[in-house]
Design a protein around this motif. Structure first.
Motif, PDB file in Angstrom:
ATOM      1  N   VAL A  71       0.855  -0.905   0.324  1.00  0.00           N
ATOM      2  CA  VAL A  71      -0.082   0.040  -0.069  1.00  0.00           C
ATOM      3  C   VAL A  71       0.719   0.945   0.009  1.00  0.00           C
ATOM      4  O   VAL A  71       0.618   2.690  -0.513  1.00  0.00           O
ATOM      5  CB  VAL A  71      -0.367  -0.184   1.079  1.00  0.00           C
ATOM      6  CG1 VAL A  71      -2.064   1.317   1.296  1.00  0.00           C
ATOM      7  CG2 VAL A  71      -1.851  -0.921   0.973  1.00  0.00           C
ATOM      8  N   ALA A  72       2.179   1.314   0.940  1.00  0.00           N
ATOM      9  CA  ALA A  72       2.710   2.153   0.783  1.00  0.00           C
ATOM     10  C   ALA A  72       3.073   2.787  -0.715  1.00  0.00           C
ATOM     11  O   ALA A  72       3.322   3.913  -1.403  1.00  0.00           O
ATOM     12  CB  ALA A  72       4.124   1.579   1.737  1.00  0.00           C
ATOM     13  N   ALA A  73       4.232   1.619  -1.630  1.00  0.00           N
ATOM     14  CA  ALA A  73       4.681   1.774  -2.918  1.00  0.00           C
ATOM     15  C   ALA A  73       3.407   2.504  -3.641  1.00  0.00           C
ATOM     16  O   ALA A  73       4.081   3.241  -4.524  1.00  0.00           O
ATOM     17  CB  ALA A  73       4.545   0.435  -3.447  1.00  0.00           C
ATOM     18  N   ALA A  74       2.250   1.901  -3.325  1.00  0.00           N
ATOM     19  CA  ALA A  74       0.940   2.457  -4.665  1.00  0.00           C
ATOM     20  C   ALA A  74       0.800   3.638  -4.355  1.00  0.00           C
ATOM     21  O   ALA A  74       0.507   5.158  -4.870  1.00  0.00           O
ATOM     22  CB  ALA A  74       0.006   0.977  -4.419  1.00  0.00           C
ATOM     23  N   VAL A  75       0.902   4.018  -3.390  1.00  0.00           N
ATOM     24  CA  VAL A  75       0.179   5.541  -2.520  1.00  0.00           C
ATOM     25  C   VAL A  75       1.117   6.648  -2.836  1.00  0.00           C
ATOM     26  O   VAL A  75       1.154   7.941  -2.929  1.00  0.00           O
ATOM     27  CB  VAL A  75       0.392   5.399  -1.180  1.00  0.00           C
ATOM     28  CG1 VAL A  75      -0.424   6.810  -0.734  1.00  0.00           C
ATOM     29  CG2 VAL A  75      -1.319   4.488  -0.959  1.00  0.00           C
ATOM     30  N   GLY A  76       2.311   6.523  -2.764  1.00  0.00           N
ATOM     31  CA  GLY A  76       3.354   7.150  -2.599  1.00  0.00           C
ATOM     32  C   GLY A  76       3.882   7.237  -4.104  1.00  0.00           C
ATOM     33  O   GLY A  76       4.224   8.286  -4.405  1.00  0.00           O
ATOM     34  N   THR A  78       1.862   6.690  -6.736  1.00  0.00           N
ATOM     35  CA  THR A  78       0.692   7.278  -7.591  1.00  0.00           C
ATOM     36  C   THR A  78       0.973   8.892  -6.887  1.00  0.00           C
ATOM     37  O   THR A  78       0.891   9.465  -8.024  1.00  0.00           O
ATOM     38  CB  THR A  78      -0.865   7.130  -6.870  1.00  0.00           C
ATOM     39  OG1 THR A  78      -0.681   5.542  -7.090  1.00  0.00           O
ATOM     40  CG2 THR A  78      -1.890   8.131  -7.685  1.00  0.00           C
ATOM     41  N   ALA A  79       0.919   9.416  -5.574  1.00  0.00           N
ATOM     42  CA  ALA A  79       1.112  10.464  -4.970  1.00  0.00           C
ATOM     43  C   ALA A  79       2.487  11.294  -6.099  1.00  0.00           C
ATOM     44  O   ALA A  79       2.427  12.468  -5.942  1.00  0.00           O
ATOM     45  CB  ALA A  79       1.500  10.919  -3.767  1.00  0.00           C
ATOM     46  N   SER A  80       3.353  10.436  -5.845  1.00  0.00           N
ATOM     47  CA  SER A  80       4.910  11.455  -6.575  1.00  0.00           C
ATOM     48  C   SER A  80       4.624  11.258  -7.836  1.00  0.00           C
ATOM     49  O   SER A  80       4.506  13.085  -7.748  1.00  0.00           O
ATOM     50  CB  SER A  80       6.091  10.171  -7.097  1.00  0.00           C
ATOM     51  OG  SER A  80       7.093  10.933  -7.291  1.00  0.00           O
ATOM     52  N   VAL A  81       3.891  10.598  -8.964  1.00  0.00           N
ATOM     53  CA  VAL A  81       3.234  10.986  -9.909  1.00  0.00           C
ATOM     54  C   VAL A  81       2.367  12.176 -10.543  1.00  0.00           C
ATOM     55  O   VAL A  81       2.540  13.872 -10.862  1.00  0.00           O
ATOM     56  CB  VAL A  81       2.832  10.456 -10.482  1.00  0.00           C
ATOM     57  CG1 VAL A  81       1.665  10.829 -12.594  1.00  0.00           C
ATOM     58  CG2 VAL A  81       3.904   8.865 -11.316  1.00  0.00           C
TER      59      VAL A  81
END
Length: 312
Positions: A71-76, A78-81
């Motif tokens: 979850v942290a990888a996906a949220v991080g 996506t938010a980075s993009v």
């Protein structure tokens, strides 16, 4: 034979003696916006290290830590993009960077890292949350982890490939600083969101990342010569010092986190704040170095003098 300290002293003396005709910047200051780009730098590193944490947790049977990492990888990512697109102004500009792959361009390579990584981590997280298509979730998580090391450090290469002295002059150490900061931040999230019984790998990541970040930062400032001023003075210096203090406090709390949930929360919060502050401090230091012509001219003169002495 001269020592590194002697070289740093000569560089500092040259910086004190430097005068320009008009005091105007020689290079253009980066137009990247705050908080978009510092957030992009922090979130991308967090996402990459969290992806590695998720795969290692799955291999060792730690289901809660695996979910946290995915979850942290996906949220991080996506938010980075999102932060990157907001800085660019419109989504089309990001999509244009994917039209051509240029191995010689860190920006092009970075775009081709973050785009598939974001898609893979989103699929892995969706599978984990819904419980559906577990095989697909496992495969996408493993695939994302292959890109994870590049995800944690490519932004350091992106910065150091510019003409900005505060970034370019420390190109050797900057990837290690970013890698340590990323691993520390992923460990922090793992401690915050995972039961203590499964959080041992996250604690080890937090400690290892903190040690690497502090050691690489110290080496970076020592070797930077006159450029090191931007990491010690002014607002950027204050932020960098605050990041180091938070890292030390967070690492100390992480040593106690095995027995105390309060210590785990404190460590996670301190290390999260430290990682974000590290990225912002380095970003701001680069902007400061671009404004002052001293930081462009003095290192160039020093290199020419060294080359002349070597050839003579």
């Amino acid at each position: 034979m001269s020592r590194p300290d002697d070289s740093a002293e000569r560089s500092a003396e040259a910086g004190n003696d430097f005068r320009s005709y008009y005091g105007q910047p020689i290079i253009k200051e980066p137009t990247w916006k705050v908080p978009d780009v510092p957030a992009y730098l922090y979130l991308g590193g967090l996402a990459g290290a969290s992806s590695s944490m998720a795969v290692l947790a799955e291999l060792t049977g730690r289901t809660h830590l695996n979910r946290t990492g995915r979850v942290a990888a996906a949220v991080g990512s996506t938010a980075s993009v999102v932060a990157l697109i907001h800085d660019l102004g419109r989504p089309a500009r990001f999509l244009n960077m994917l039209r051509v792959f240029k191995p010689t361009s860190p920006l092009s390579v970075g775009s081709w890292i973050i785009a598939p990584f974001s898609s893979l981590t989103a699929a892995a997280a969706a599978s984990e949350i819904t419980g559906r298509l577990p095989l697909i979730g496992r495969l996408t998580s493993i695939s994302a982890s292959v890109l994870a090391p590049a995800m944690t450090t490519y932004t350091a290469v992106l910065l150091s490939d510019t003409a900005v002295p505060g970034w370019h002059e420390v190109y050797r150490e900057l990837p290690f600083v970013f890698a340590g900061s990323a691993v520390s931040s992923a460990g922090a999230v793992g401690m915050l969101a995972t039961p203590r019984g499964e959080a041992a790998p996250a604690r080890r990541m937090a400690l290892a990342g903190s040690a690497l970040e502090l050691a690489a930062s110290h080496r970076m400032e020592q070797r930077a010569g006159v450029i090191g001023e931007v990491y010690r003075e002014g607002r950027s210096g204050k932020v960098v010092r605050a990041a180091k203090v938070l890292t030390c406090v967070g690492a100390g709390a992480a040593l106690l986190a095995r027995r105390s949930r309060v210590a785990a929360i404190g460590a996670g919060l301190c290390l999260t704040a430290a990682s974000a502050a590290t990225r912002y401090g380095i970003f701001e230091a680069g902007r400061v170095s671009a404004r002052d012509p001293k930081y462009t001219v003095v290192p160039q003169r020093e290199r020419l003098a060294n080359e002349g002495a070597a050839s003579g």
